[in-house]
Design an enzyme around this catalytic site. Structure first.
Site, PDB file in Angstrom:
ATOM      1  N   LYS A 115       0.928  -1.295  -0.183  1.00  0.00           N
ATOM      2  CA  LYS A 115       0.094  -0.023  -0.091  1.00  0.00           C
ATOM      3  C   LYS A 115       1.035   1.298   0.015  1.00  0.00           C
ATOM      4  O   LYS A 115       1.608   1.481   1.015  1.00  0.00           O
ATOM      5  CB  LYS A 115      -1.020  -0.081   1.299  1.00  0.00           C
ATOM      6  CG  LYS A 115      -2.034   0.959   1.205  1.00  0.00           C
ATOM      7  CD  LYS A 115      -3.155   0.834   2.179  1.00  0.00           C
ATOM      8  CE  LYS A 115      -4.079   1.866   2.436  1.00  0.00           C
ATOM      9  NZ  LYS A 115      -3.781   3.529   2.557  1.00  0.00           N
ATOM     10  N   ARG A 136      -8.901  11.173  -7.063  1.00  0.00           N
ATOM     11  CA  ARG A 136     -10.104  10.526  -6.617  1.00  0.00           C
ATOM     12  C   ARG A 136     -11.500  11.303  -6.260  1.00  0.00           C
ATOM     13  O   ARG A 136     -12.560  11.182  -6.597  1.00  0.00           O
ATOM     14  CB  ARG A 136      -9.675   9.511  -5.564  1.00  0.00           C
ATOM     15  CG  ARG A 136     -11.081   8.523  -5.186  1.00  0.00           C
ATOM     16  CD  ARG A 136     -10.583   7.639  -4.130  1.00  0.00           C
ATOM     17  NE  ARG A 136     -10.271   8.191  -2.783  1.00  0.00           N
ATOM     18  CZ  ARG A 136      -9.926   8.047  -1.549  1.00  0.00           C
ATOM     19  NH1 ARG A 136     -10.094   6.660  -1.697  1.00  0.00           N
ATOM     20  NH2 ARG A 136      -9.310   8.756  -0.768  1.00  0.00           N
TER      21      ARG A 136
END
Ligand code: NMN
Length: 327
Positions: A115, A136
């Site tokens: 991640k 996003r």
């Protein structure tokens, strides 16, 4: 504790976490560490489980990111960009694999990946040409950062084939670039950036792409939105085939078959993380097969076929309150 006390705390947490999300996602100036944020978020999750009737649409558990009120033009994502549910220990991973296998009625392959601690991006190609990049944002609507992402060397501008494809991943600043940037800033009497994630987010959301170009950003891609013309049917396929299209992926992914193998990967990567030349804040575990992913579906803000294991807070963590912020 009385019910009224719990409900007051629940509302207080919604307001506090929304303020932190705004500071983190929109202002690129967090005032608390990720572990502090995550602990408050978990407290809210537990209170909302006890008082489901008190869940408000404004709650951070019900929405992704923050509102996009910046100076950037807006882009509507054709497929929403979701968040990930978090796990913090082996039991959380076991619960995740048990739920997946119970829901599907059979065993599955999982893909474990690093991640990366950066910010999510969506990059669109039409007819093989780079046409658009977006943050996003709220998951539904992001900011148009096409010119800025175009300055990143590892992002292809022209594909070999005339494909229509959207690829998604994480933009980050390598540790070496971060150290160089802060050295230059200190030399110039400017305040340093607190960490590579903050530096990457500040650099990509510059109104002048020339500034972004100097910041030595990089990208790892980990998902895509595409049609049947692209022969990728699982997360494992995606990681193996993306490089053939010149899409950069992190090579340290592994296919695992159960929670013990997943935990073994987590333990190995937890040891290796400080030797990497980019920062990671956890491990993402995904059900590999796309048909299985579709069968599992999503919650209001995250897929049910993935979980993000977050590393515990480190003792030497910088005290964020003492840092002067800038972008
Ligand atoms: O952006 P998503 O994928 O939802 O990830 C959420 C993570 O981002 C959280 O688990 C947290 O670690 C981090 N975050 C940190 C802050 C902060 O103020 N430090 C705010 C919002 C999210």
């Amino acid at each position: 504790m009385s019910e009224q006390h719990d409900l007051d705390r629940l509302n207080e947490l919604v307001a506090l976490l929304n303020q932190y999300a705004h500071e983190y996602y929109t202002l690129d100036q967090p005032s608390v560490t990720d572990s502090e944020y995550d602990a408050l978020y978990q407290e809210l999750v537990h209170l909302e489980a006890t008082y489901p009737e008190a869940i408000s649409p404004e709650s951070p558990t019900q929405r992704v990111g923050d509102t996009t009120d910046s100076a950037f033009e807006k882009v509507t994502h054709t497929t929403p960009m979701l968040s990930l549910s978090n796990g913090f220990n082996k039991e959380d991973i076991e619960r995740f694999t048990q739920n997946v296998e119970k829901e599907l009625g059979h065993d599955v392959d999982y893909v474990c990946e690093l991640k990366i601690d950066g910010l999510s991006v969506s990059i669109t190609y039409e007819d093989g040409k780079y046409v658009r990049a977006a943050t996003r944002g709220t998951g539904e609507i992001g900011e148009n950062i096409t010119k800025n992402v175009k300055t990143i060397d590892s992002v292809p501008k022209q594909l070999d084939e005339p494909l229509d494809i959207e690829v998604r991943g994480e933009i980050f600043m390598p540790k070496a670039s971060f150290a160089r940037l802060n050295a230059v800033r200190e030399e110039a009497g400017q305040p340093p950036f607190a960490n590579p994630r903050n530096a990457a987010a500040g650099s990509i959301r510059q109104l002048n792409p020339k500034v972004t170009a100097q910041r030595q950003l990089d990208v790892f891609l980990y998902s895509g939105v595409f049609g049947d013309d692209i022969p990728i049917h699982s997360q494992a396929d995606l990681f193996r085939k993306f490089p053939e299209y010149h899409f950069k992926v992190n090579p340290l992914f592994e296919v695992c078959h159960n929670s013990d193998e997943i935990w073994n990967y987590i333990e190995r990567m937890s040891e290796q993380r400080h030797d990497l030349d980019y920062e990671i804040d956890g491990i993402v575990i995904k059900v590999s097969d796309f048909t299985n992913q579709q069968a599992l579906g999503r919650t209001v803000k995250a897929p049910k076929w993935a979980i993000a294991y977050k590393f515990p807070a480190e003792e030497v963590e910088t005290t964020i309150h003492d840092i002067e912020w800038t972008v």
